[in-house]
Scaffold this motif. Structure first.
Motif, PDB file in Angstrom:
ATOM      1  N   THR A   1       0.809  -1.213   0.000  1.00 27.76           N
ATOM      2  CA  THR A   1       0.000   0.000   0.000  1.00 27.76           C
ATOM      3  C   THR A   1       0.845   1.267   0.000  1.00 27.76           C
ATOM      4  O   THR A   1       0.488   2.246  -0.667  1.00 27.76           O
ATOM      5  CB  THR A   1      -0.948   0.015   1.213  1.00 27.76           C
ATOM      6  N   THR A   2       1.941   1.261   0.715  1.00 26.81           N
ATOM      7  CA  THR A   2       2.762   2.480   0.772  1.00 26.81           C
ATOM      8  C   THR A   2       3.402   2.765  -0.583  1.00 26.81           C
ATOM      9  O   THR A   2       3.620   3.925  -0.939  1.00 26.81           O
ATOM     10  CB  THR A   2       3.830   2.370   1.880  1.00 26.81           C
ATOM     11  N   THR A   3       3.672   1.716  -1.360  1.00 25.62           N
ATOM     12  CA  THR A   3       4.197   1.897  -2.714  1.00 25.62           C
ATOM     13  C   THR A   3       3.077   2.285  -3.669  1.00 25.62           C
ATOM     14  O   THR A   3       3.238   3.189  -4.501  1.00 25.62           O
ATOM     15  CB  THR A   3       4.881   0.610  -3.201  1.00 25.62           C
ATOM     16  N   TYR A   4       1.940   1.633  -3.545  1.00 20.82           N
ATOM     17  CA  TYR A   4       0.798   1.901  -4.424  1.00 20.82           C
ATOM     18  C   TYR A   4       0.286   3.338  -4.263  1.00 20.82           C
ATOM     19  O   TYR A   4      -0.120   3.985  -5.232  1.00 20.82           O
ATOM     20  CB  TYR A   4      -0.314   0.906  -4.118  1.00 20.82           C
ATOM     21  N   LEU A   5       0.306   3.845  -3.044  1.00 23.41           N
ATOM     22  CA  LEU A   5      -0.180   5.194  -2.781  1.00 23.41           C
ATOM     23  C   LEU A   5       0.794   6.279  -3.238  1.00 23.41           C
ATOM     24  O   LEU A   5       0.445   7.459  -3.227  1.00 23.41           O
ATOM     25  CB  LEU A   5      -0.460   5.365  -1.281  1.00 23.41           C
ATOM     26  N   GLY A   6       1.993   5.885  -3.628  1.00 23.60           N
ATOM     27  CA  GLY A   6       2.985   6.860  -4.048  1.00 23.60           C
ATOM     28  C   GLY A   6       3.658   7.580  -2.903  1.00 23.60           C
ATOM     29  O   GLY A   6       4.268   8.638  -3.093  1.00 23.60           O
ATOM     30  N   TRP A   7       3.573   7.012  -1.718  1.00 14.56           N
ATOM     31  CA  TRP A   7       4.214   7.626  -0.557  1.00 14.56           C
ATOM     32  C   TRP A   7       5.685   7.237  -0.462  1.00 14.56           C
ATOM     33  O   TRP A   7       6.455   7.890   0.235  1.00 14.56           O
ATOM     34  CB  TRP A   7       3.488   7.223   0.724  1.00 14.56           C
ATOM     35  N   HIS A   8       6.033   6.151  -1.126  1.00 18.87           N
ATOM     36  CA  HIS A   8       7.429   5.715  -1.178  1.00 18.87           C
ATOM     37  C   HIS A   8       7.720   5.121  -2.543  1.00 18.87           C
ATOM     38  O   HIS A   8       6.825   4.565  -3.196  1.00 18.87           O
ATOM     39  CB  HIS A   8       7.711   4.650  -0.099  1.00 18.87           C
ATOM     40  N   TRP A   9       8.968   5.236  -2.963  1.00 17.75           N
ATOM     41  CA  TRP A   9       9.422   4.519  -4.142  1.00 17.75           C
ATOM     42  C   TRP A   9       9.471   3.026  -3.818  1.00 17.75           C
ATOM     43  O   TRP A   9       9.587   2.639  -2.653  1.00 17.75           O
ATOM     44  CB  TRP A   9      10.813   5.008  -4.575  1.00 17.75           C
ATOM     45  N   LEU A  10       9.434   2.213  -4.851  1.00 18.43           N
ATOM     46  CA  LEU A  10       9.529   0.763  -4.640  1.00 18.43           C
ATOM     47  C   LEU A  10      10.803   0.409  -3.896  1.00 18.43           C
ATOM     48  O   LEU A  10      10.781  -0.416  -2.969  1.00 18.43           O
ATOM     49  CB  LEU A  10       9.485   0.031  -5.984  1.00 18.43           C
ATOM     50  N   THR A  11      11.922   1.027  -4.271  1.00 18.69           N
ATOM     51  CA  THR A  11      13.189   0.700  -3.605  1.00 18.69           C
ATOM     52  C   THR A  11      13.207   1.177  -2.155  1.00 18.69           C
ATOM     53  O   THR A  11      13.906   0.599  -1.323  1.00 18.69           O
ATOM     54  CB  THR A  11      14.381   1.299  -4.368  1.00 18.69           C
ATOM     55  N   ASP A  12      12.433   2.218  -1.833  1.00 19.14           N
ATOM     56  CA  ASP A  12      12.292   2.624  -0.426  1.00 19.14           C
ATOM     57  C   ASP A  12      11.658   1.497   0.378  1.00 19.14           C
ATOM     58  O   ASP A  12      12.093   1.174   1.490  1.00 19.14           O
ATOM     59  CB  ASP A  12      11.398   3.859  -0.303  1.00 19.14           C
ATOM     60  N   SER A  13      10.598   0.917  -0.194  1.00 21.48           N
ATOM     61  CA  SER A  13       9.881  -0.159   0.496  1.00 21.48           C
ATOM     62  C   SER A  13      10.745  -1.405   0.627  1.00 21.48           C
ATOM     63  O   SER A  13      10.728  -2.081   1.661  1.00 21.48           O
ATOM     64  CB  SER A  13       8.591  -0.486  -0.258  1.00 21.48           C
TER      65      SER A  13
END
Length: 270
Positions: free
Chosen positions: A205-217
């Motif tokens: 969800t945090t990646t899907y919402l655009g709150w983090h980049w995939l590599t952040d997650s």
């Protein structure tokens, strides 16, 4: 009997984890360092941008709100307070200070790692191009943008993901003995579900919402797993405590293989 117990605790050994050995910890650390180096040398930006653009193009209102609600599973402060409350409740029921130790140690460990890493890497979130500080899209990707205000450059690694892994691990550790104090048993599969499902939901969800980049997650996942393995190794029942806590040092984890009499705390709440 007290002398026997003290002797056992004096030779405290680290608890086993799976996979066993330190090679997995080293692998997680190496992967985190390698990912950070790759991003610092302007690699993987295409992947991050592609995932973020896909999410932006496939985020209807209903899906947005569902993802936003599910993402609350990774809120660090509520999880910290919940773990602390469970620790205190279990401590009162068992007359032992030991159940309070995991939340305290987890808080210190996350506080000293996640936040400082975010500040050091200084990476904006994907949304930094459409809201303050309104960066050009290409400038939202690099690390080490220390010229930006700290509040706008704390995306790497994802604290939501790392916190979810650590805190749901602590919750699972405390829930098992807490349920035993009321004559209930927590099935191993449910313990695994508590530890695994919320972090995976938060990562998606945090990646899907655009709150983090995939590599952040992914970085949050690697860091969280590393911290979780460190916490799972701690022999909570055998850590030395001050003498004045002698009457409040009963074990609580019920680790298999322990032989002294105090390993039977779950049938008494007084």
């Amino acid at each position: 009997m007290r002398e026997t117990t003290t002797a056992v605790r004096g030779g405290a050994r680290l608890r086993p984890v799976r996979p066993a050995g330190w090679w997995c910890d080293l692998l997680l650390l190496t992967a985190l360092v390698g990912l950070t180096v790759a991003l610092a040398t302007d690699h993987l930006f295409g992947l991050d941008r592609a995932v973020a653009d896909w999410a932006d193009a496939h985020r209807p209102t209903t899906a947005y709100w569902v993802a936003r609600v599910l993402n609350l599973l990774g809120q660090g402060s509520p999880l910290t307070l919940l773990a602390a409350a469970l620790g205190v409740l279990l401590a009162v029921r068992l007359r032992s200070v030991r159940p309070v130790l995991p939340p305290v140690v987890a808080f210190v460990l996350t506080y000293l790692t996640i936040g400082p890493l975010k500040v050091w890497t200084a990476r904006p979130a994907p949304s930094a191009s459409i809201k303050e500080p309104f960066l050009p899209p290409e400038r939202t990707l690099p690390l080490f943008q220390h010229d930006l205000p700290v509040g706008y450059a704390q995306s790497y690694p994802s604290g939501h993901v790392a916190n979810a892994i650590v805190w749901y691990g602590v919750l699972a550790l405390l829930l098992v003995p807490l349920l035993r104090t009321v004559g209930r048993r927590m099935p191993p599969r449910l313990v695994t579900a508590v530890r695994v499902v919320p972090p995976l939901v938060v990562l998606c969800t945090t990646t899907y919402l655009g709150w983090h980049w995939l590599t952040d997650s992914v970085a949050g996942l690697l860091l969280g797993l590393l911290l979780d393995r460190l916490l799972r190794r701690v022999p909570w029942d055998d850590l030395p405590l001050p003498g004045r806590l002698r009457d409040w040092d009963r074990p609580f984890t019920g680790d298999p293989g322990r032989s002294h009499d105090e390993d039977r705390p779950f049938t008494s709440g007084t």
